[in-house]
Design a protein around this motif. Structure first.
Motif, PDB file in Angstrom:
ATOM      1  N   LEU A  13      -4.440 -23.023  30.489  1.00 34.56           N
ATOM      2  CA  LEU A  13      -4.009 -23.802  31.649  1.00 34.56           C
ATOM      3  C   LEU A  13      -3.557 -23.070  32.650  1.00 34.56           C
ATOM      4  CD1 LEU A  13      -2.833 -27.613  30.357  1.00 34.56           C
ATOM      5  CD2 LEU A  13      -5.031 -26.637  31.911  1.00 34.56           C
ATOM      6  N   ALA A  14      -2.804 -21.646  31.672  1.00 38.83           N
ATOM      7  CA  ALA A  14      -1.921 -20.978  32.599  1.00 38.83           C
ATOM      8  C   ALA A  14      -2.645 -19.981  33.016  1.00 38.83           C
ATOM      9  CB  ALA A  14      -0.668 -20.885  31.155  1.00 38.83           C
ATOM     10  N   GLY A  15      -4.124 -19.863  32.942  1.00 36.38           N
ATOM     11  CA  GLY A  15      -5.284 -18.666  32.845  1.00 36.38           C
ATOM     12  C   GLY A  15      -5.107 -17.533  31.909  1.00 36.38           C
ATOM     13  N   GLU A  16      -4.127 -17.468  30.972  1.00 37.24           N
ATOM     14  CA  GLU A  16      -4.182 -16.461  30.041  1.00 37.24           C
ATOM     15  C   GLU A  16      -5.673 -16.094  29.005  1.00 37.24           C
ATOM     16  OE1 GLU A  16       0.836 -17.024  30.162  1.00 37.24           O
ATOM     17  OE2 GLU A  16      -0.939 -17.611  28.326  1.00 37.24           O
ATOM     18  N   ALA A  17      -6.904 -17.405  28.873  1.00 38.28           N
ATOM     19  CA  ALA A  17      -7.271 -16.831  28.009  1.00 38.28           C
ATOM     20  C   ALA A  17      -8.242 -17.908  28.157  1.00 38.28           C
ATOM     21  CB  ALA A  17      -6.500 -17.366  26.757  1.00 38.28           C
ATOM     22  N   ASP A  18      -9.941 -17.189  27.939  1.00 37.81           N
ATOM     23  CA  ASP A  18     -10.613 -18.506  28.007  1.00 37.81           C
ATOM     24  C   ASP A  18     -11.804 -19.583  27.457  1.00 37.81           C
ATOM     25  OD1 ASP A  18     -11.807 -16.992  31.138  1.00 37.81           O
ATOM     26  OD2 ASP A  18     -11.926 -15.347  29.442  1.00 37.81           O
ATOM     27  N   VAL A  19     -10.834 -18.510  26.453  1.00 44.75           N
ATOM     28  CA  VAL A  19     -11.403 -19.224  24.576  1.00 44.75           C
ATOM     29  C   VAL A  19      -9.752 -18.920  23.767  1.00 44.75           C
ATOM     30  CG1 VAL A  19     -12.413 -19.197  22.448  1.00 44.75           C
ATOM     31  CG2 VAL A  19     -13.974 -18.929  24.193  1.00 44.75           C
ATOM     32  N   VAL A  20      -8.969 -20.343  23.300  1.00 43.72           N
ATOM     33  CA  VAL A  20      -8.244 -20.694  21.990  1.00 43.72           C
ATOM     34  C   VAL A  20      -8.707 -21.115  20.696  1.00 43.72           C
ATOM     35  CG1 VAL A  20      -5.953 -20.683  22.290  1.00 43.72           C
ATOM     36  CG2 VAL A  20      -6.566 -20.226  24.093  1.00 43.72           C
ATOM     37  N   HIS A  21      -8.171 -20.154  19.941  1.00 41.46           N
ATOM     38  CA  HIS A  21      -8.450 -20.330  18.735  1.00 41.46           C
ATOM     39  C   HIS A  21      -7.010 -21.073  18.287  1.00 41.46           C
ATOM     40  CE1 HIS A  21     -12.355 -19.022  19.005  1.00 41.46           C
ATOM     41  NE2 HIS A  21     -11.836 -17.673  18.355  1.00 41.46           N
ATOM     42  N   PRO A  66     -10.505 -16.813  12.014  1.00 37.29           N
ATOM     43  CA  PRO A  66     -12.166 -16.638  12.267  1.00 37.29           C
ATOM     44  C   PRO A  66     -13.045 -17.866  12.152  1.00 37.29           C
ATOM     45  CG  PRO A  66     -12.080 -15.319  10.356  1.00 37.29           C
ATOM     46  CD  PRO A  66     -10.692 -16.066  10.701  1.00 37.29           C
ATOM     47  N   ALA A  67     -12.494 -18.919  11.152  1.00 34.30           N
ATOM     48  CA  ALA A  67     -12.679 -20.395  11.397  1.00 34.30           C
ATOM     49  C   ALA A  67     -12.625 -21.057  11.168  1.00 34.30           C
ATOM     50  CB  ALA A  67     -13.331 -20.092   9.004  1.00 34.30           C
ATOM     51  N   SER A  68     -10.913 -21.487  12.003  1.00 27.46           N
ATOM     52  CA  SER A  68     -10.560 -22.903  12.041  1.00 27.46           C
ATOM     53  C   SER A  68     -11.863 -23.801  13.111  1.00 27.46           C
ATOM     54  CB  SER A  68      -9.468 -22.879  13.496  1.00 27.46           C
ATOM     55  OG  SER A  68      -9.114 -22.950  13.713  1.00 27.46           O
ATOM     56  N   GLY A  69     -11.785 -24.609  13.392  1.00 29.50           N
ATOM     57  CA  GLY A  69     -11.926 -26.289  13.819  1.00 29.50           C
ATOM     58  C   GLY A  69     -11.240 -26.916  14.851  1.00 29.50           C
ATOM     59  N   PHE A  70     -10.579 -25.719  15.337  1.00 29.46           N
ATOM     60  CA  PHE A  70      -8.905 -26.152  16.467  1.00 29.46           C
ATOM     61  C   PHE A  70      -8.700 -25.124  17.585  1.00 29.46           C
ATOM     62  CE2 PHE A  70      -4.793 -27.150  17.568  1.00 29.46           C
ATOM     63  CZ  PHE A  70      -4.815 -28.877  18.116  1.00 29.46           C
ATOM     64  N   ARG A  71     -10.425 -25.617  19.058  1.00 27.82           N
ATOM     65  CA  ARG A  71     -10.532 -24.735  19.712  1.00 27.82           C
ATOM     66  C   ARG A  71     -10.710 -25.243  20.763  1.00 27.82           C
ATOM     67  NH1 ARG A  71     -13.568 -20.246  17.065  1.00 27.82           N
ATOM     68  NH2 ARG A  71     -14.045 -21.276  15.422  1.00 27.82           N
ATOM     69  N   ALA A  72     -10.776 -24.837  21.810  1.00 27.94           N
ATOM     70  CA  ALA A  72     -10.075 -25.312  23.145  1.00 27.94           C
ATOM     71  C   ALA A  72     -10.653 -23.533  23.926  1.00 27.94           C
ATOM     72  CB  ALA A  72      -8.626 -25.327  23.902  1.00 27.94           C
ATOM     73  N   PHE A  73     -11.445 -24.009  24.828  1.00 29.18           N
ATOM     74  CA  PHE A  73     -12.404 -22.975  26.098  1.00 29.18           C
ATOM     75  C   PHE A  73     -11.935 -24.350  27.854  1.00 29.18           C
ATOM     76  CE2 PHE A  73     -14.552 -24.385  21.899  1.00 29.18           C
ATOM     77  CZ  PHE A  73     -14.935 -23.264  22.213  1.00 29.18           C
ATOM     78  N   THR A  74     -12.709 -23.301  28.285  1.00 25.51           N
ATOM     79  CA  THR A  74     -12.395 -23.217  29.971  1.00 25.51           C
ATOM     80  C   THR A  74     -13.774 -23.701  29.419  1.00 25.51           C
ATOM     81  OG1 THR A  74     -13.110 -21.138  30.396  1.00 25.51           O
ATOM     82  CG2 THR A  74     -11.244 -21.767  30.228  1.00 25.51           C
ATOM     83  N   PRO A  75     -14.990 -24.325  31.177  1.00 22.60           N
ATOM     84  CA  PRO A  75     -16.233 -24.687  31.044  1.00 22.60           C
ATOM     85  C   PRO A  75     -16.677 -23.754  31.628  1.00 22.60           C
ATOM     86  CG  PRO A  75     -14.187 -25.960  32.252  1.00 22.60           C
ATOM     87  CD  PRO A  75     -13.416 -25.258  32.418  1.00 22.60           C
ATOM     88  N   ALA A 128     -15.886 -13.516  21.972  1.00 27.92           N
ATOM     89  CA  ALA A 128     -15.849 -11.482  21.434  1.00 27.92           C
ATOM     90  C   ALA A 128     -17.119 -10.785  22.596  1.00 27.92           C
ATOM     91  CB  ALA A 128     -15.236 -11.012  20.494  1.00 27.92           C
ATOM     92  N   LYS A 129     -18.077 -10.769  21.704  1.00 27.65           N
ATOM     93  CA  LYS A 129     -19.161  -9.885  22.830  1.00 27.65           C
ATOM     94  C   LYS A 129     -19.325  -9.949  24.157  1.00 27.65           C
ATOM     95  CE  LYS A 129     -22.069  -7.515  21.120  1.00 27.65           C
ATOM     96  NZ  LYS A 129     -22.022  -5.992  20.428  1.00 27.65           N
ATOM     97  N   LEU A 130     -18.867 -11.449  24.665  1.00 26.83           N
ATOM     98  CA  LEU A 130     -19.488 -11.476  26.126  1.00 26.83           C
ATOM     99  C   LEU A 130     -18.588 -11.223  26.925  1.00 26.83           C
ATOM    100  CD1 LEU A 130     -20.768 -14.971  25.675  1.00 26.83           C
ATOM    101  CD2 LEU A 130     -22.723 -13.580  26.667  1.00 26.83           C
ATOM    102  N   GLY A 131     -17.266 -10.803  26.661  1.00 28.62           N
ATOM    103  CA  GLY A 131     -16.289  -9.890  27.324  1.00 28.62           C
ATOM    104  C   GLY A 131     -15.165 -11.352  27.115  1.00 28.62           C
ATOM    105  N   LEU A 132     -15.172 -11.967  26.654  1.00 27.84           N
ATOM    106  CA  LEU A 132     -14.365 -13.069  26.936  1.00 27.84           C
ATOM    107  C   LEU A 132     -12.717 -13.411  26.337  1.00 27.84           C
ATOM    108  CD1 LEU A 132     -16.829 -16.905  26.018  1.00 27.84           C
ATOM    109  CD2 LEU A 132     -15.910 -15.386  28.650  1.00 27.84           C
ATOM    110  N   ARG A 133     -12.079 -13.903  27.928  1.00 32.59           N
ATOM    111  CA  ARG A 133     -10.213 -14.327  27.011  1.00 32.59           C
ATOM    112  C   ARG A 133     -10.219 -14.905  25.729  1.00 32.59           C
ATOM    113  NH1 ARG A 133      -7.288 -14.656  32.159  1.00 32.59           N
ATOM    114  NH2 ARG A 133      -9.243 -16.184  32.102  1.00 32.59           N
ATOM    115  N   VAL A 134     -10.308 -13.795  24.580  1.00 31.86           N
ATOM    116  CA  VAL A 134     -10.203 -14.765  22.999  1.00 31.86           C
ATOM    117  C   VAL A 134      -8.891 -14.812  23.454  1.00 31.86           C
ATOM    118  CG1 VAL A 134     -10.310 -15.415  20.949  1.00 31.86           C
ATOM    119  CG2 VAL A 134     -12.266 -13.892  22.395  1.00 31.86           C
ATOM    120  N   GLY A 135      -7.853 -15.814  23.082  1.00 32.69           N
ATOM    121  CA  GLY A 135      -6.617 -16.181  22.599  1.00 32.69           C
ATOM    122  C   GLY A 135      -6.260 -17.198  20.992  1.00 32.69           C
ATOM    123  N   GLU A 136      -5.133 -16.490  20.116  1.00 32.13           N
ATOM    124  CA  GLU A 136      -4.710 -17.589  19.085  1.00 32.13           C
ATOM    125  C   GLU A 136      -3.381 -18.228  19.087  1.00 32.13           C
ATOM    126  OE1 GLU A 136      -7.071 -15.960  15.318  1.00 32.13           O
ATOM    127  OE2 GLU A 136      -5.316 -14.672  15.852  1.00 32.13           O
TER     128      GLU A 136
END
Length: 245
Positions: free
Chosen positions: A122-130, A167-176, A199-207
């Protein structure tokens, strides 16, 4: 399943003002109510909408989900958690959610931590969050699995060049937008697929830290430790080689 869902709920033209929480479930009648009962109704001023994907359940899982006001995607054939989550993503995107998150139906991840999970998006800091159990806490250490998690986190961090602690968390969030870029092929071992592909697509991944608890009820649906580790590693390598080709 999508056609059945559209016949029951119709095709929405709603504005992108919701956070969709996808909850895959297979025979979780004893725990689902406790999970859905504490999912926040609103996060950062956005309505939260639960989408329960019943993966061939033959108990009261679907009835309980409807009682709690969740949207229910049901199907007769069980295909695995990865396939169920992917189906939930399709529904969430069709409903034009602003953020799409996942949470297990067994209560091992705490729905009350959803705000901190989606906040970087929501803050625009990540595309995918684990949600990271390593950065957070285990209610009880999982012998074997927690050690394997450290090994796979080290390996995946080296492969992707991105620091990943869980890397195995089932608790995740994504942008559309991130979800539309990602391809999901795995019916079961989808966690490593998501992490590597993002990661390969260059998406911003956060935790963010998260808590991992005991199941509320029932027994785990995951395969035995060795088979789980083998399947996870196979998916990791196949996704990496496929993305590199």
């Amino acid at each position: 399943a999508i056609r059945w869902f559209e016949r029951e709920y119709g095709v929405t033209e709603a504005a992108a003002d919701k956070i969709a929480v996808v909850v895959p479930a297979f025979n979780e009648q004893d725990s689902l109510s406790d999970v859905l009962g504490v999912v926040p109704k609103e996060i950062e001023g956005l309505e939260v909408e639960c989408i329960v994907v019943s993966d061939g359940s033959d108990d009261a899982t679907e009835q309980i989900a409807r009682t709690h006001g969740a949207l229910v995607v049901g199907r007769d054939l069980r295909r695995g958690q990865g396939a169920a989550v992917t189906l939930g993503y399709r529904v969430a995107l069709a409903h034009r959610a602003r953020v799409v998150a996942t949470c297990d139906a067994d209560g091992q991840y705490d729905p009350l931590e959803l705000p901190q999970l989606v906040r970087p998006i929501l803050a625009g800091e990540a595309d995918v969050v684990h949600g990271s159990r390593v950065l957070g806490a285990y209610e009880r250490p999982m012998m074997g699995r927690s050690q394997g998690l450290v090994v796979f986190a080290w390996l995946m961090s080296r492969i992707t060049g991105t620091s990943i602690t869980d890397p195995a968390s089932g608790f995740r969030a994504f942008t559309p937008a991130a979800l539309r870029m990602l391809e999901f092929r795995e019916n079961q071992f989808h966690a490593s697929e998501v992490t590597i592909a993002a990661a390969k697509l260059g998406l911003r991944v956060g935790e963010v830290p998260c808590t991992f608890r005991e199941r509320f009820a029932g027994t785990t649906k995951k395969p035995p430790l060795f088979r789980y580790g083998f399947g996870y590693a196979r998916t990791l390598l196949r996704t990496w080689l496929g993305r590199s080709a």
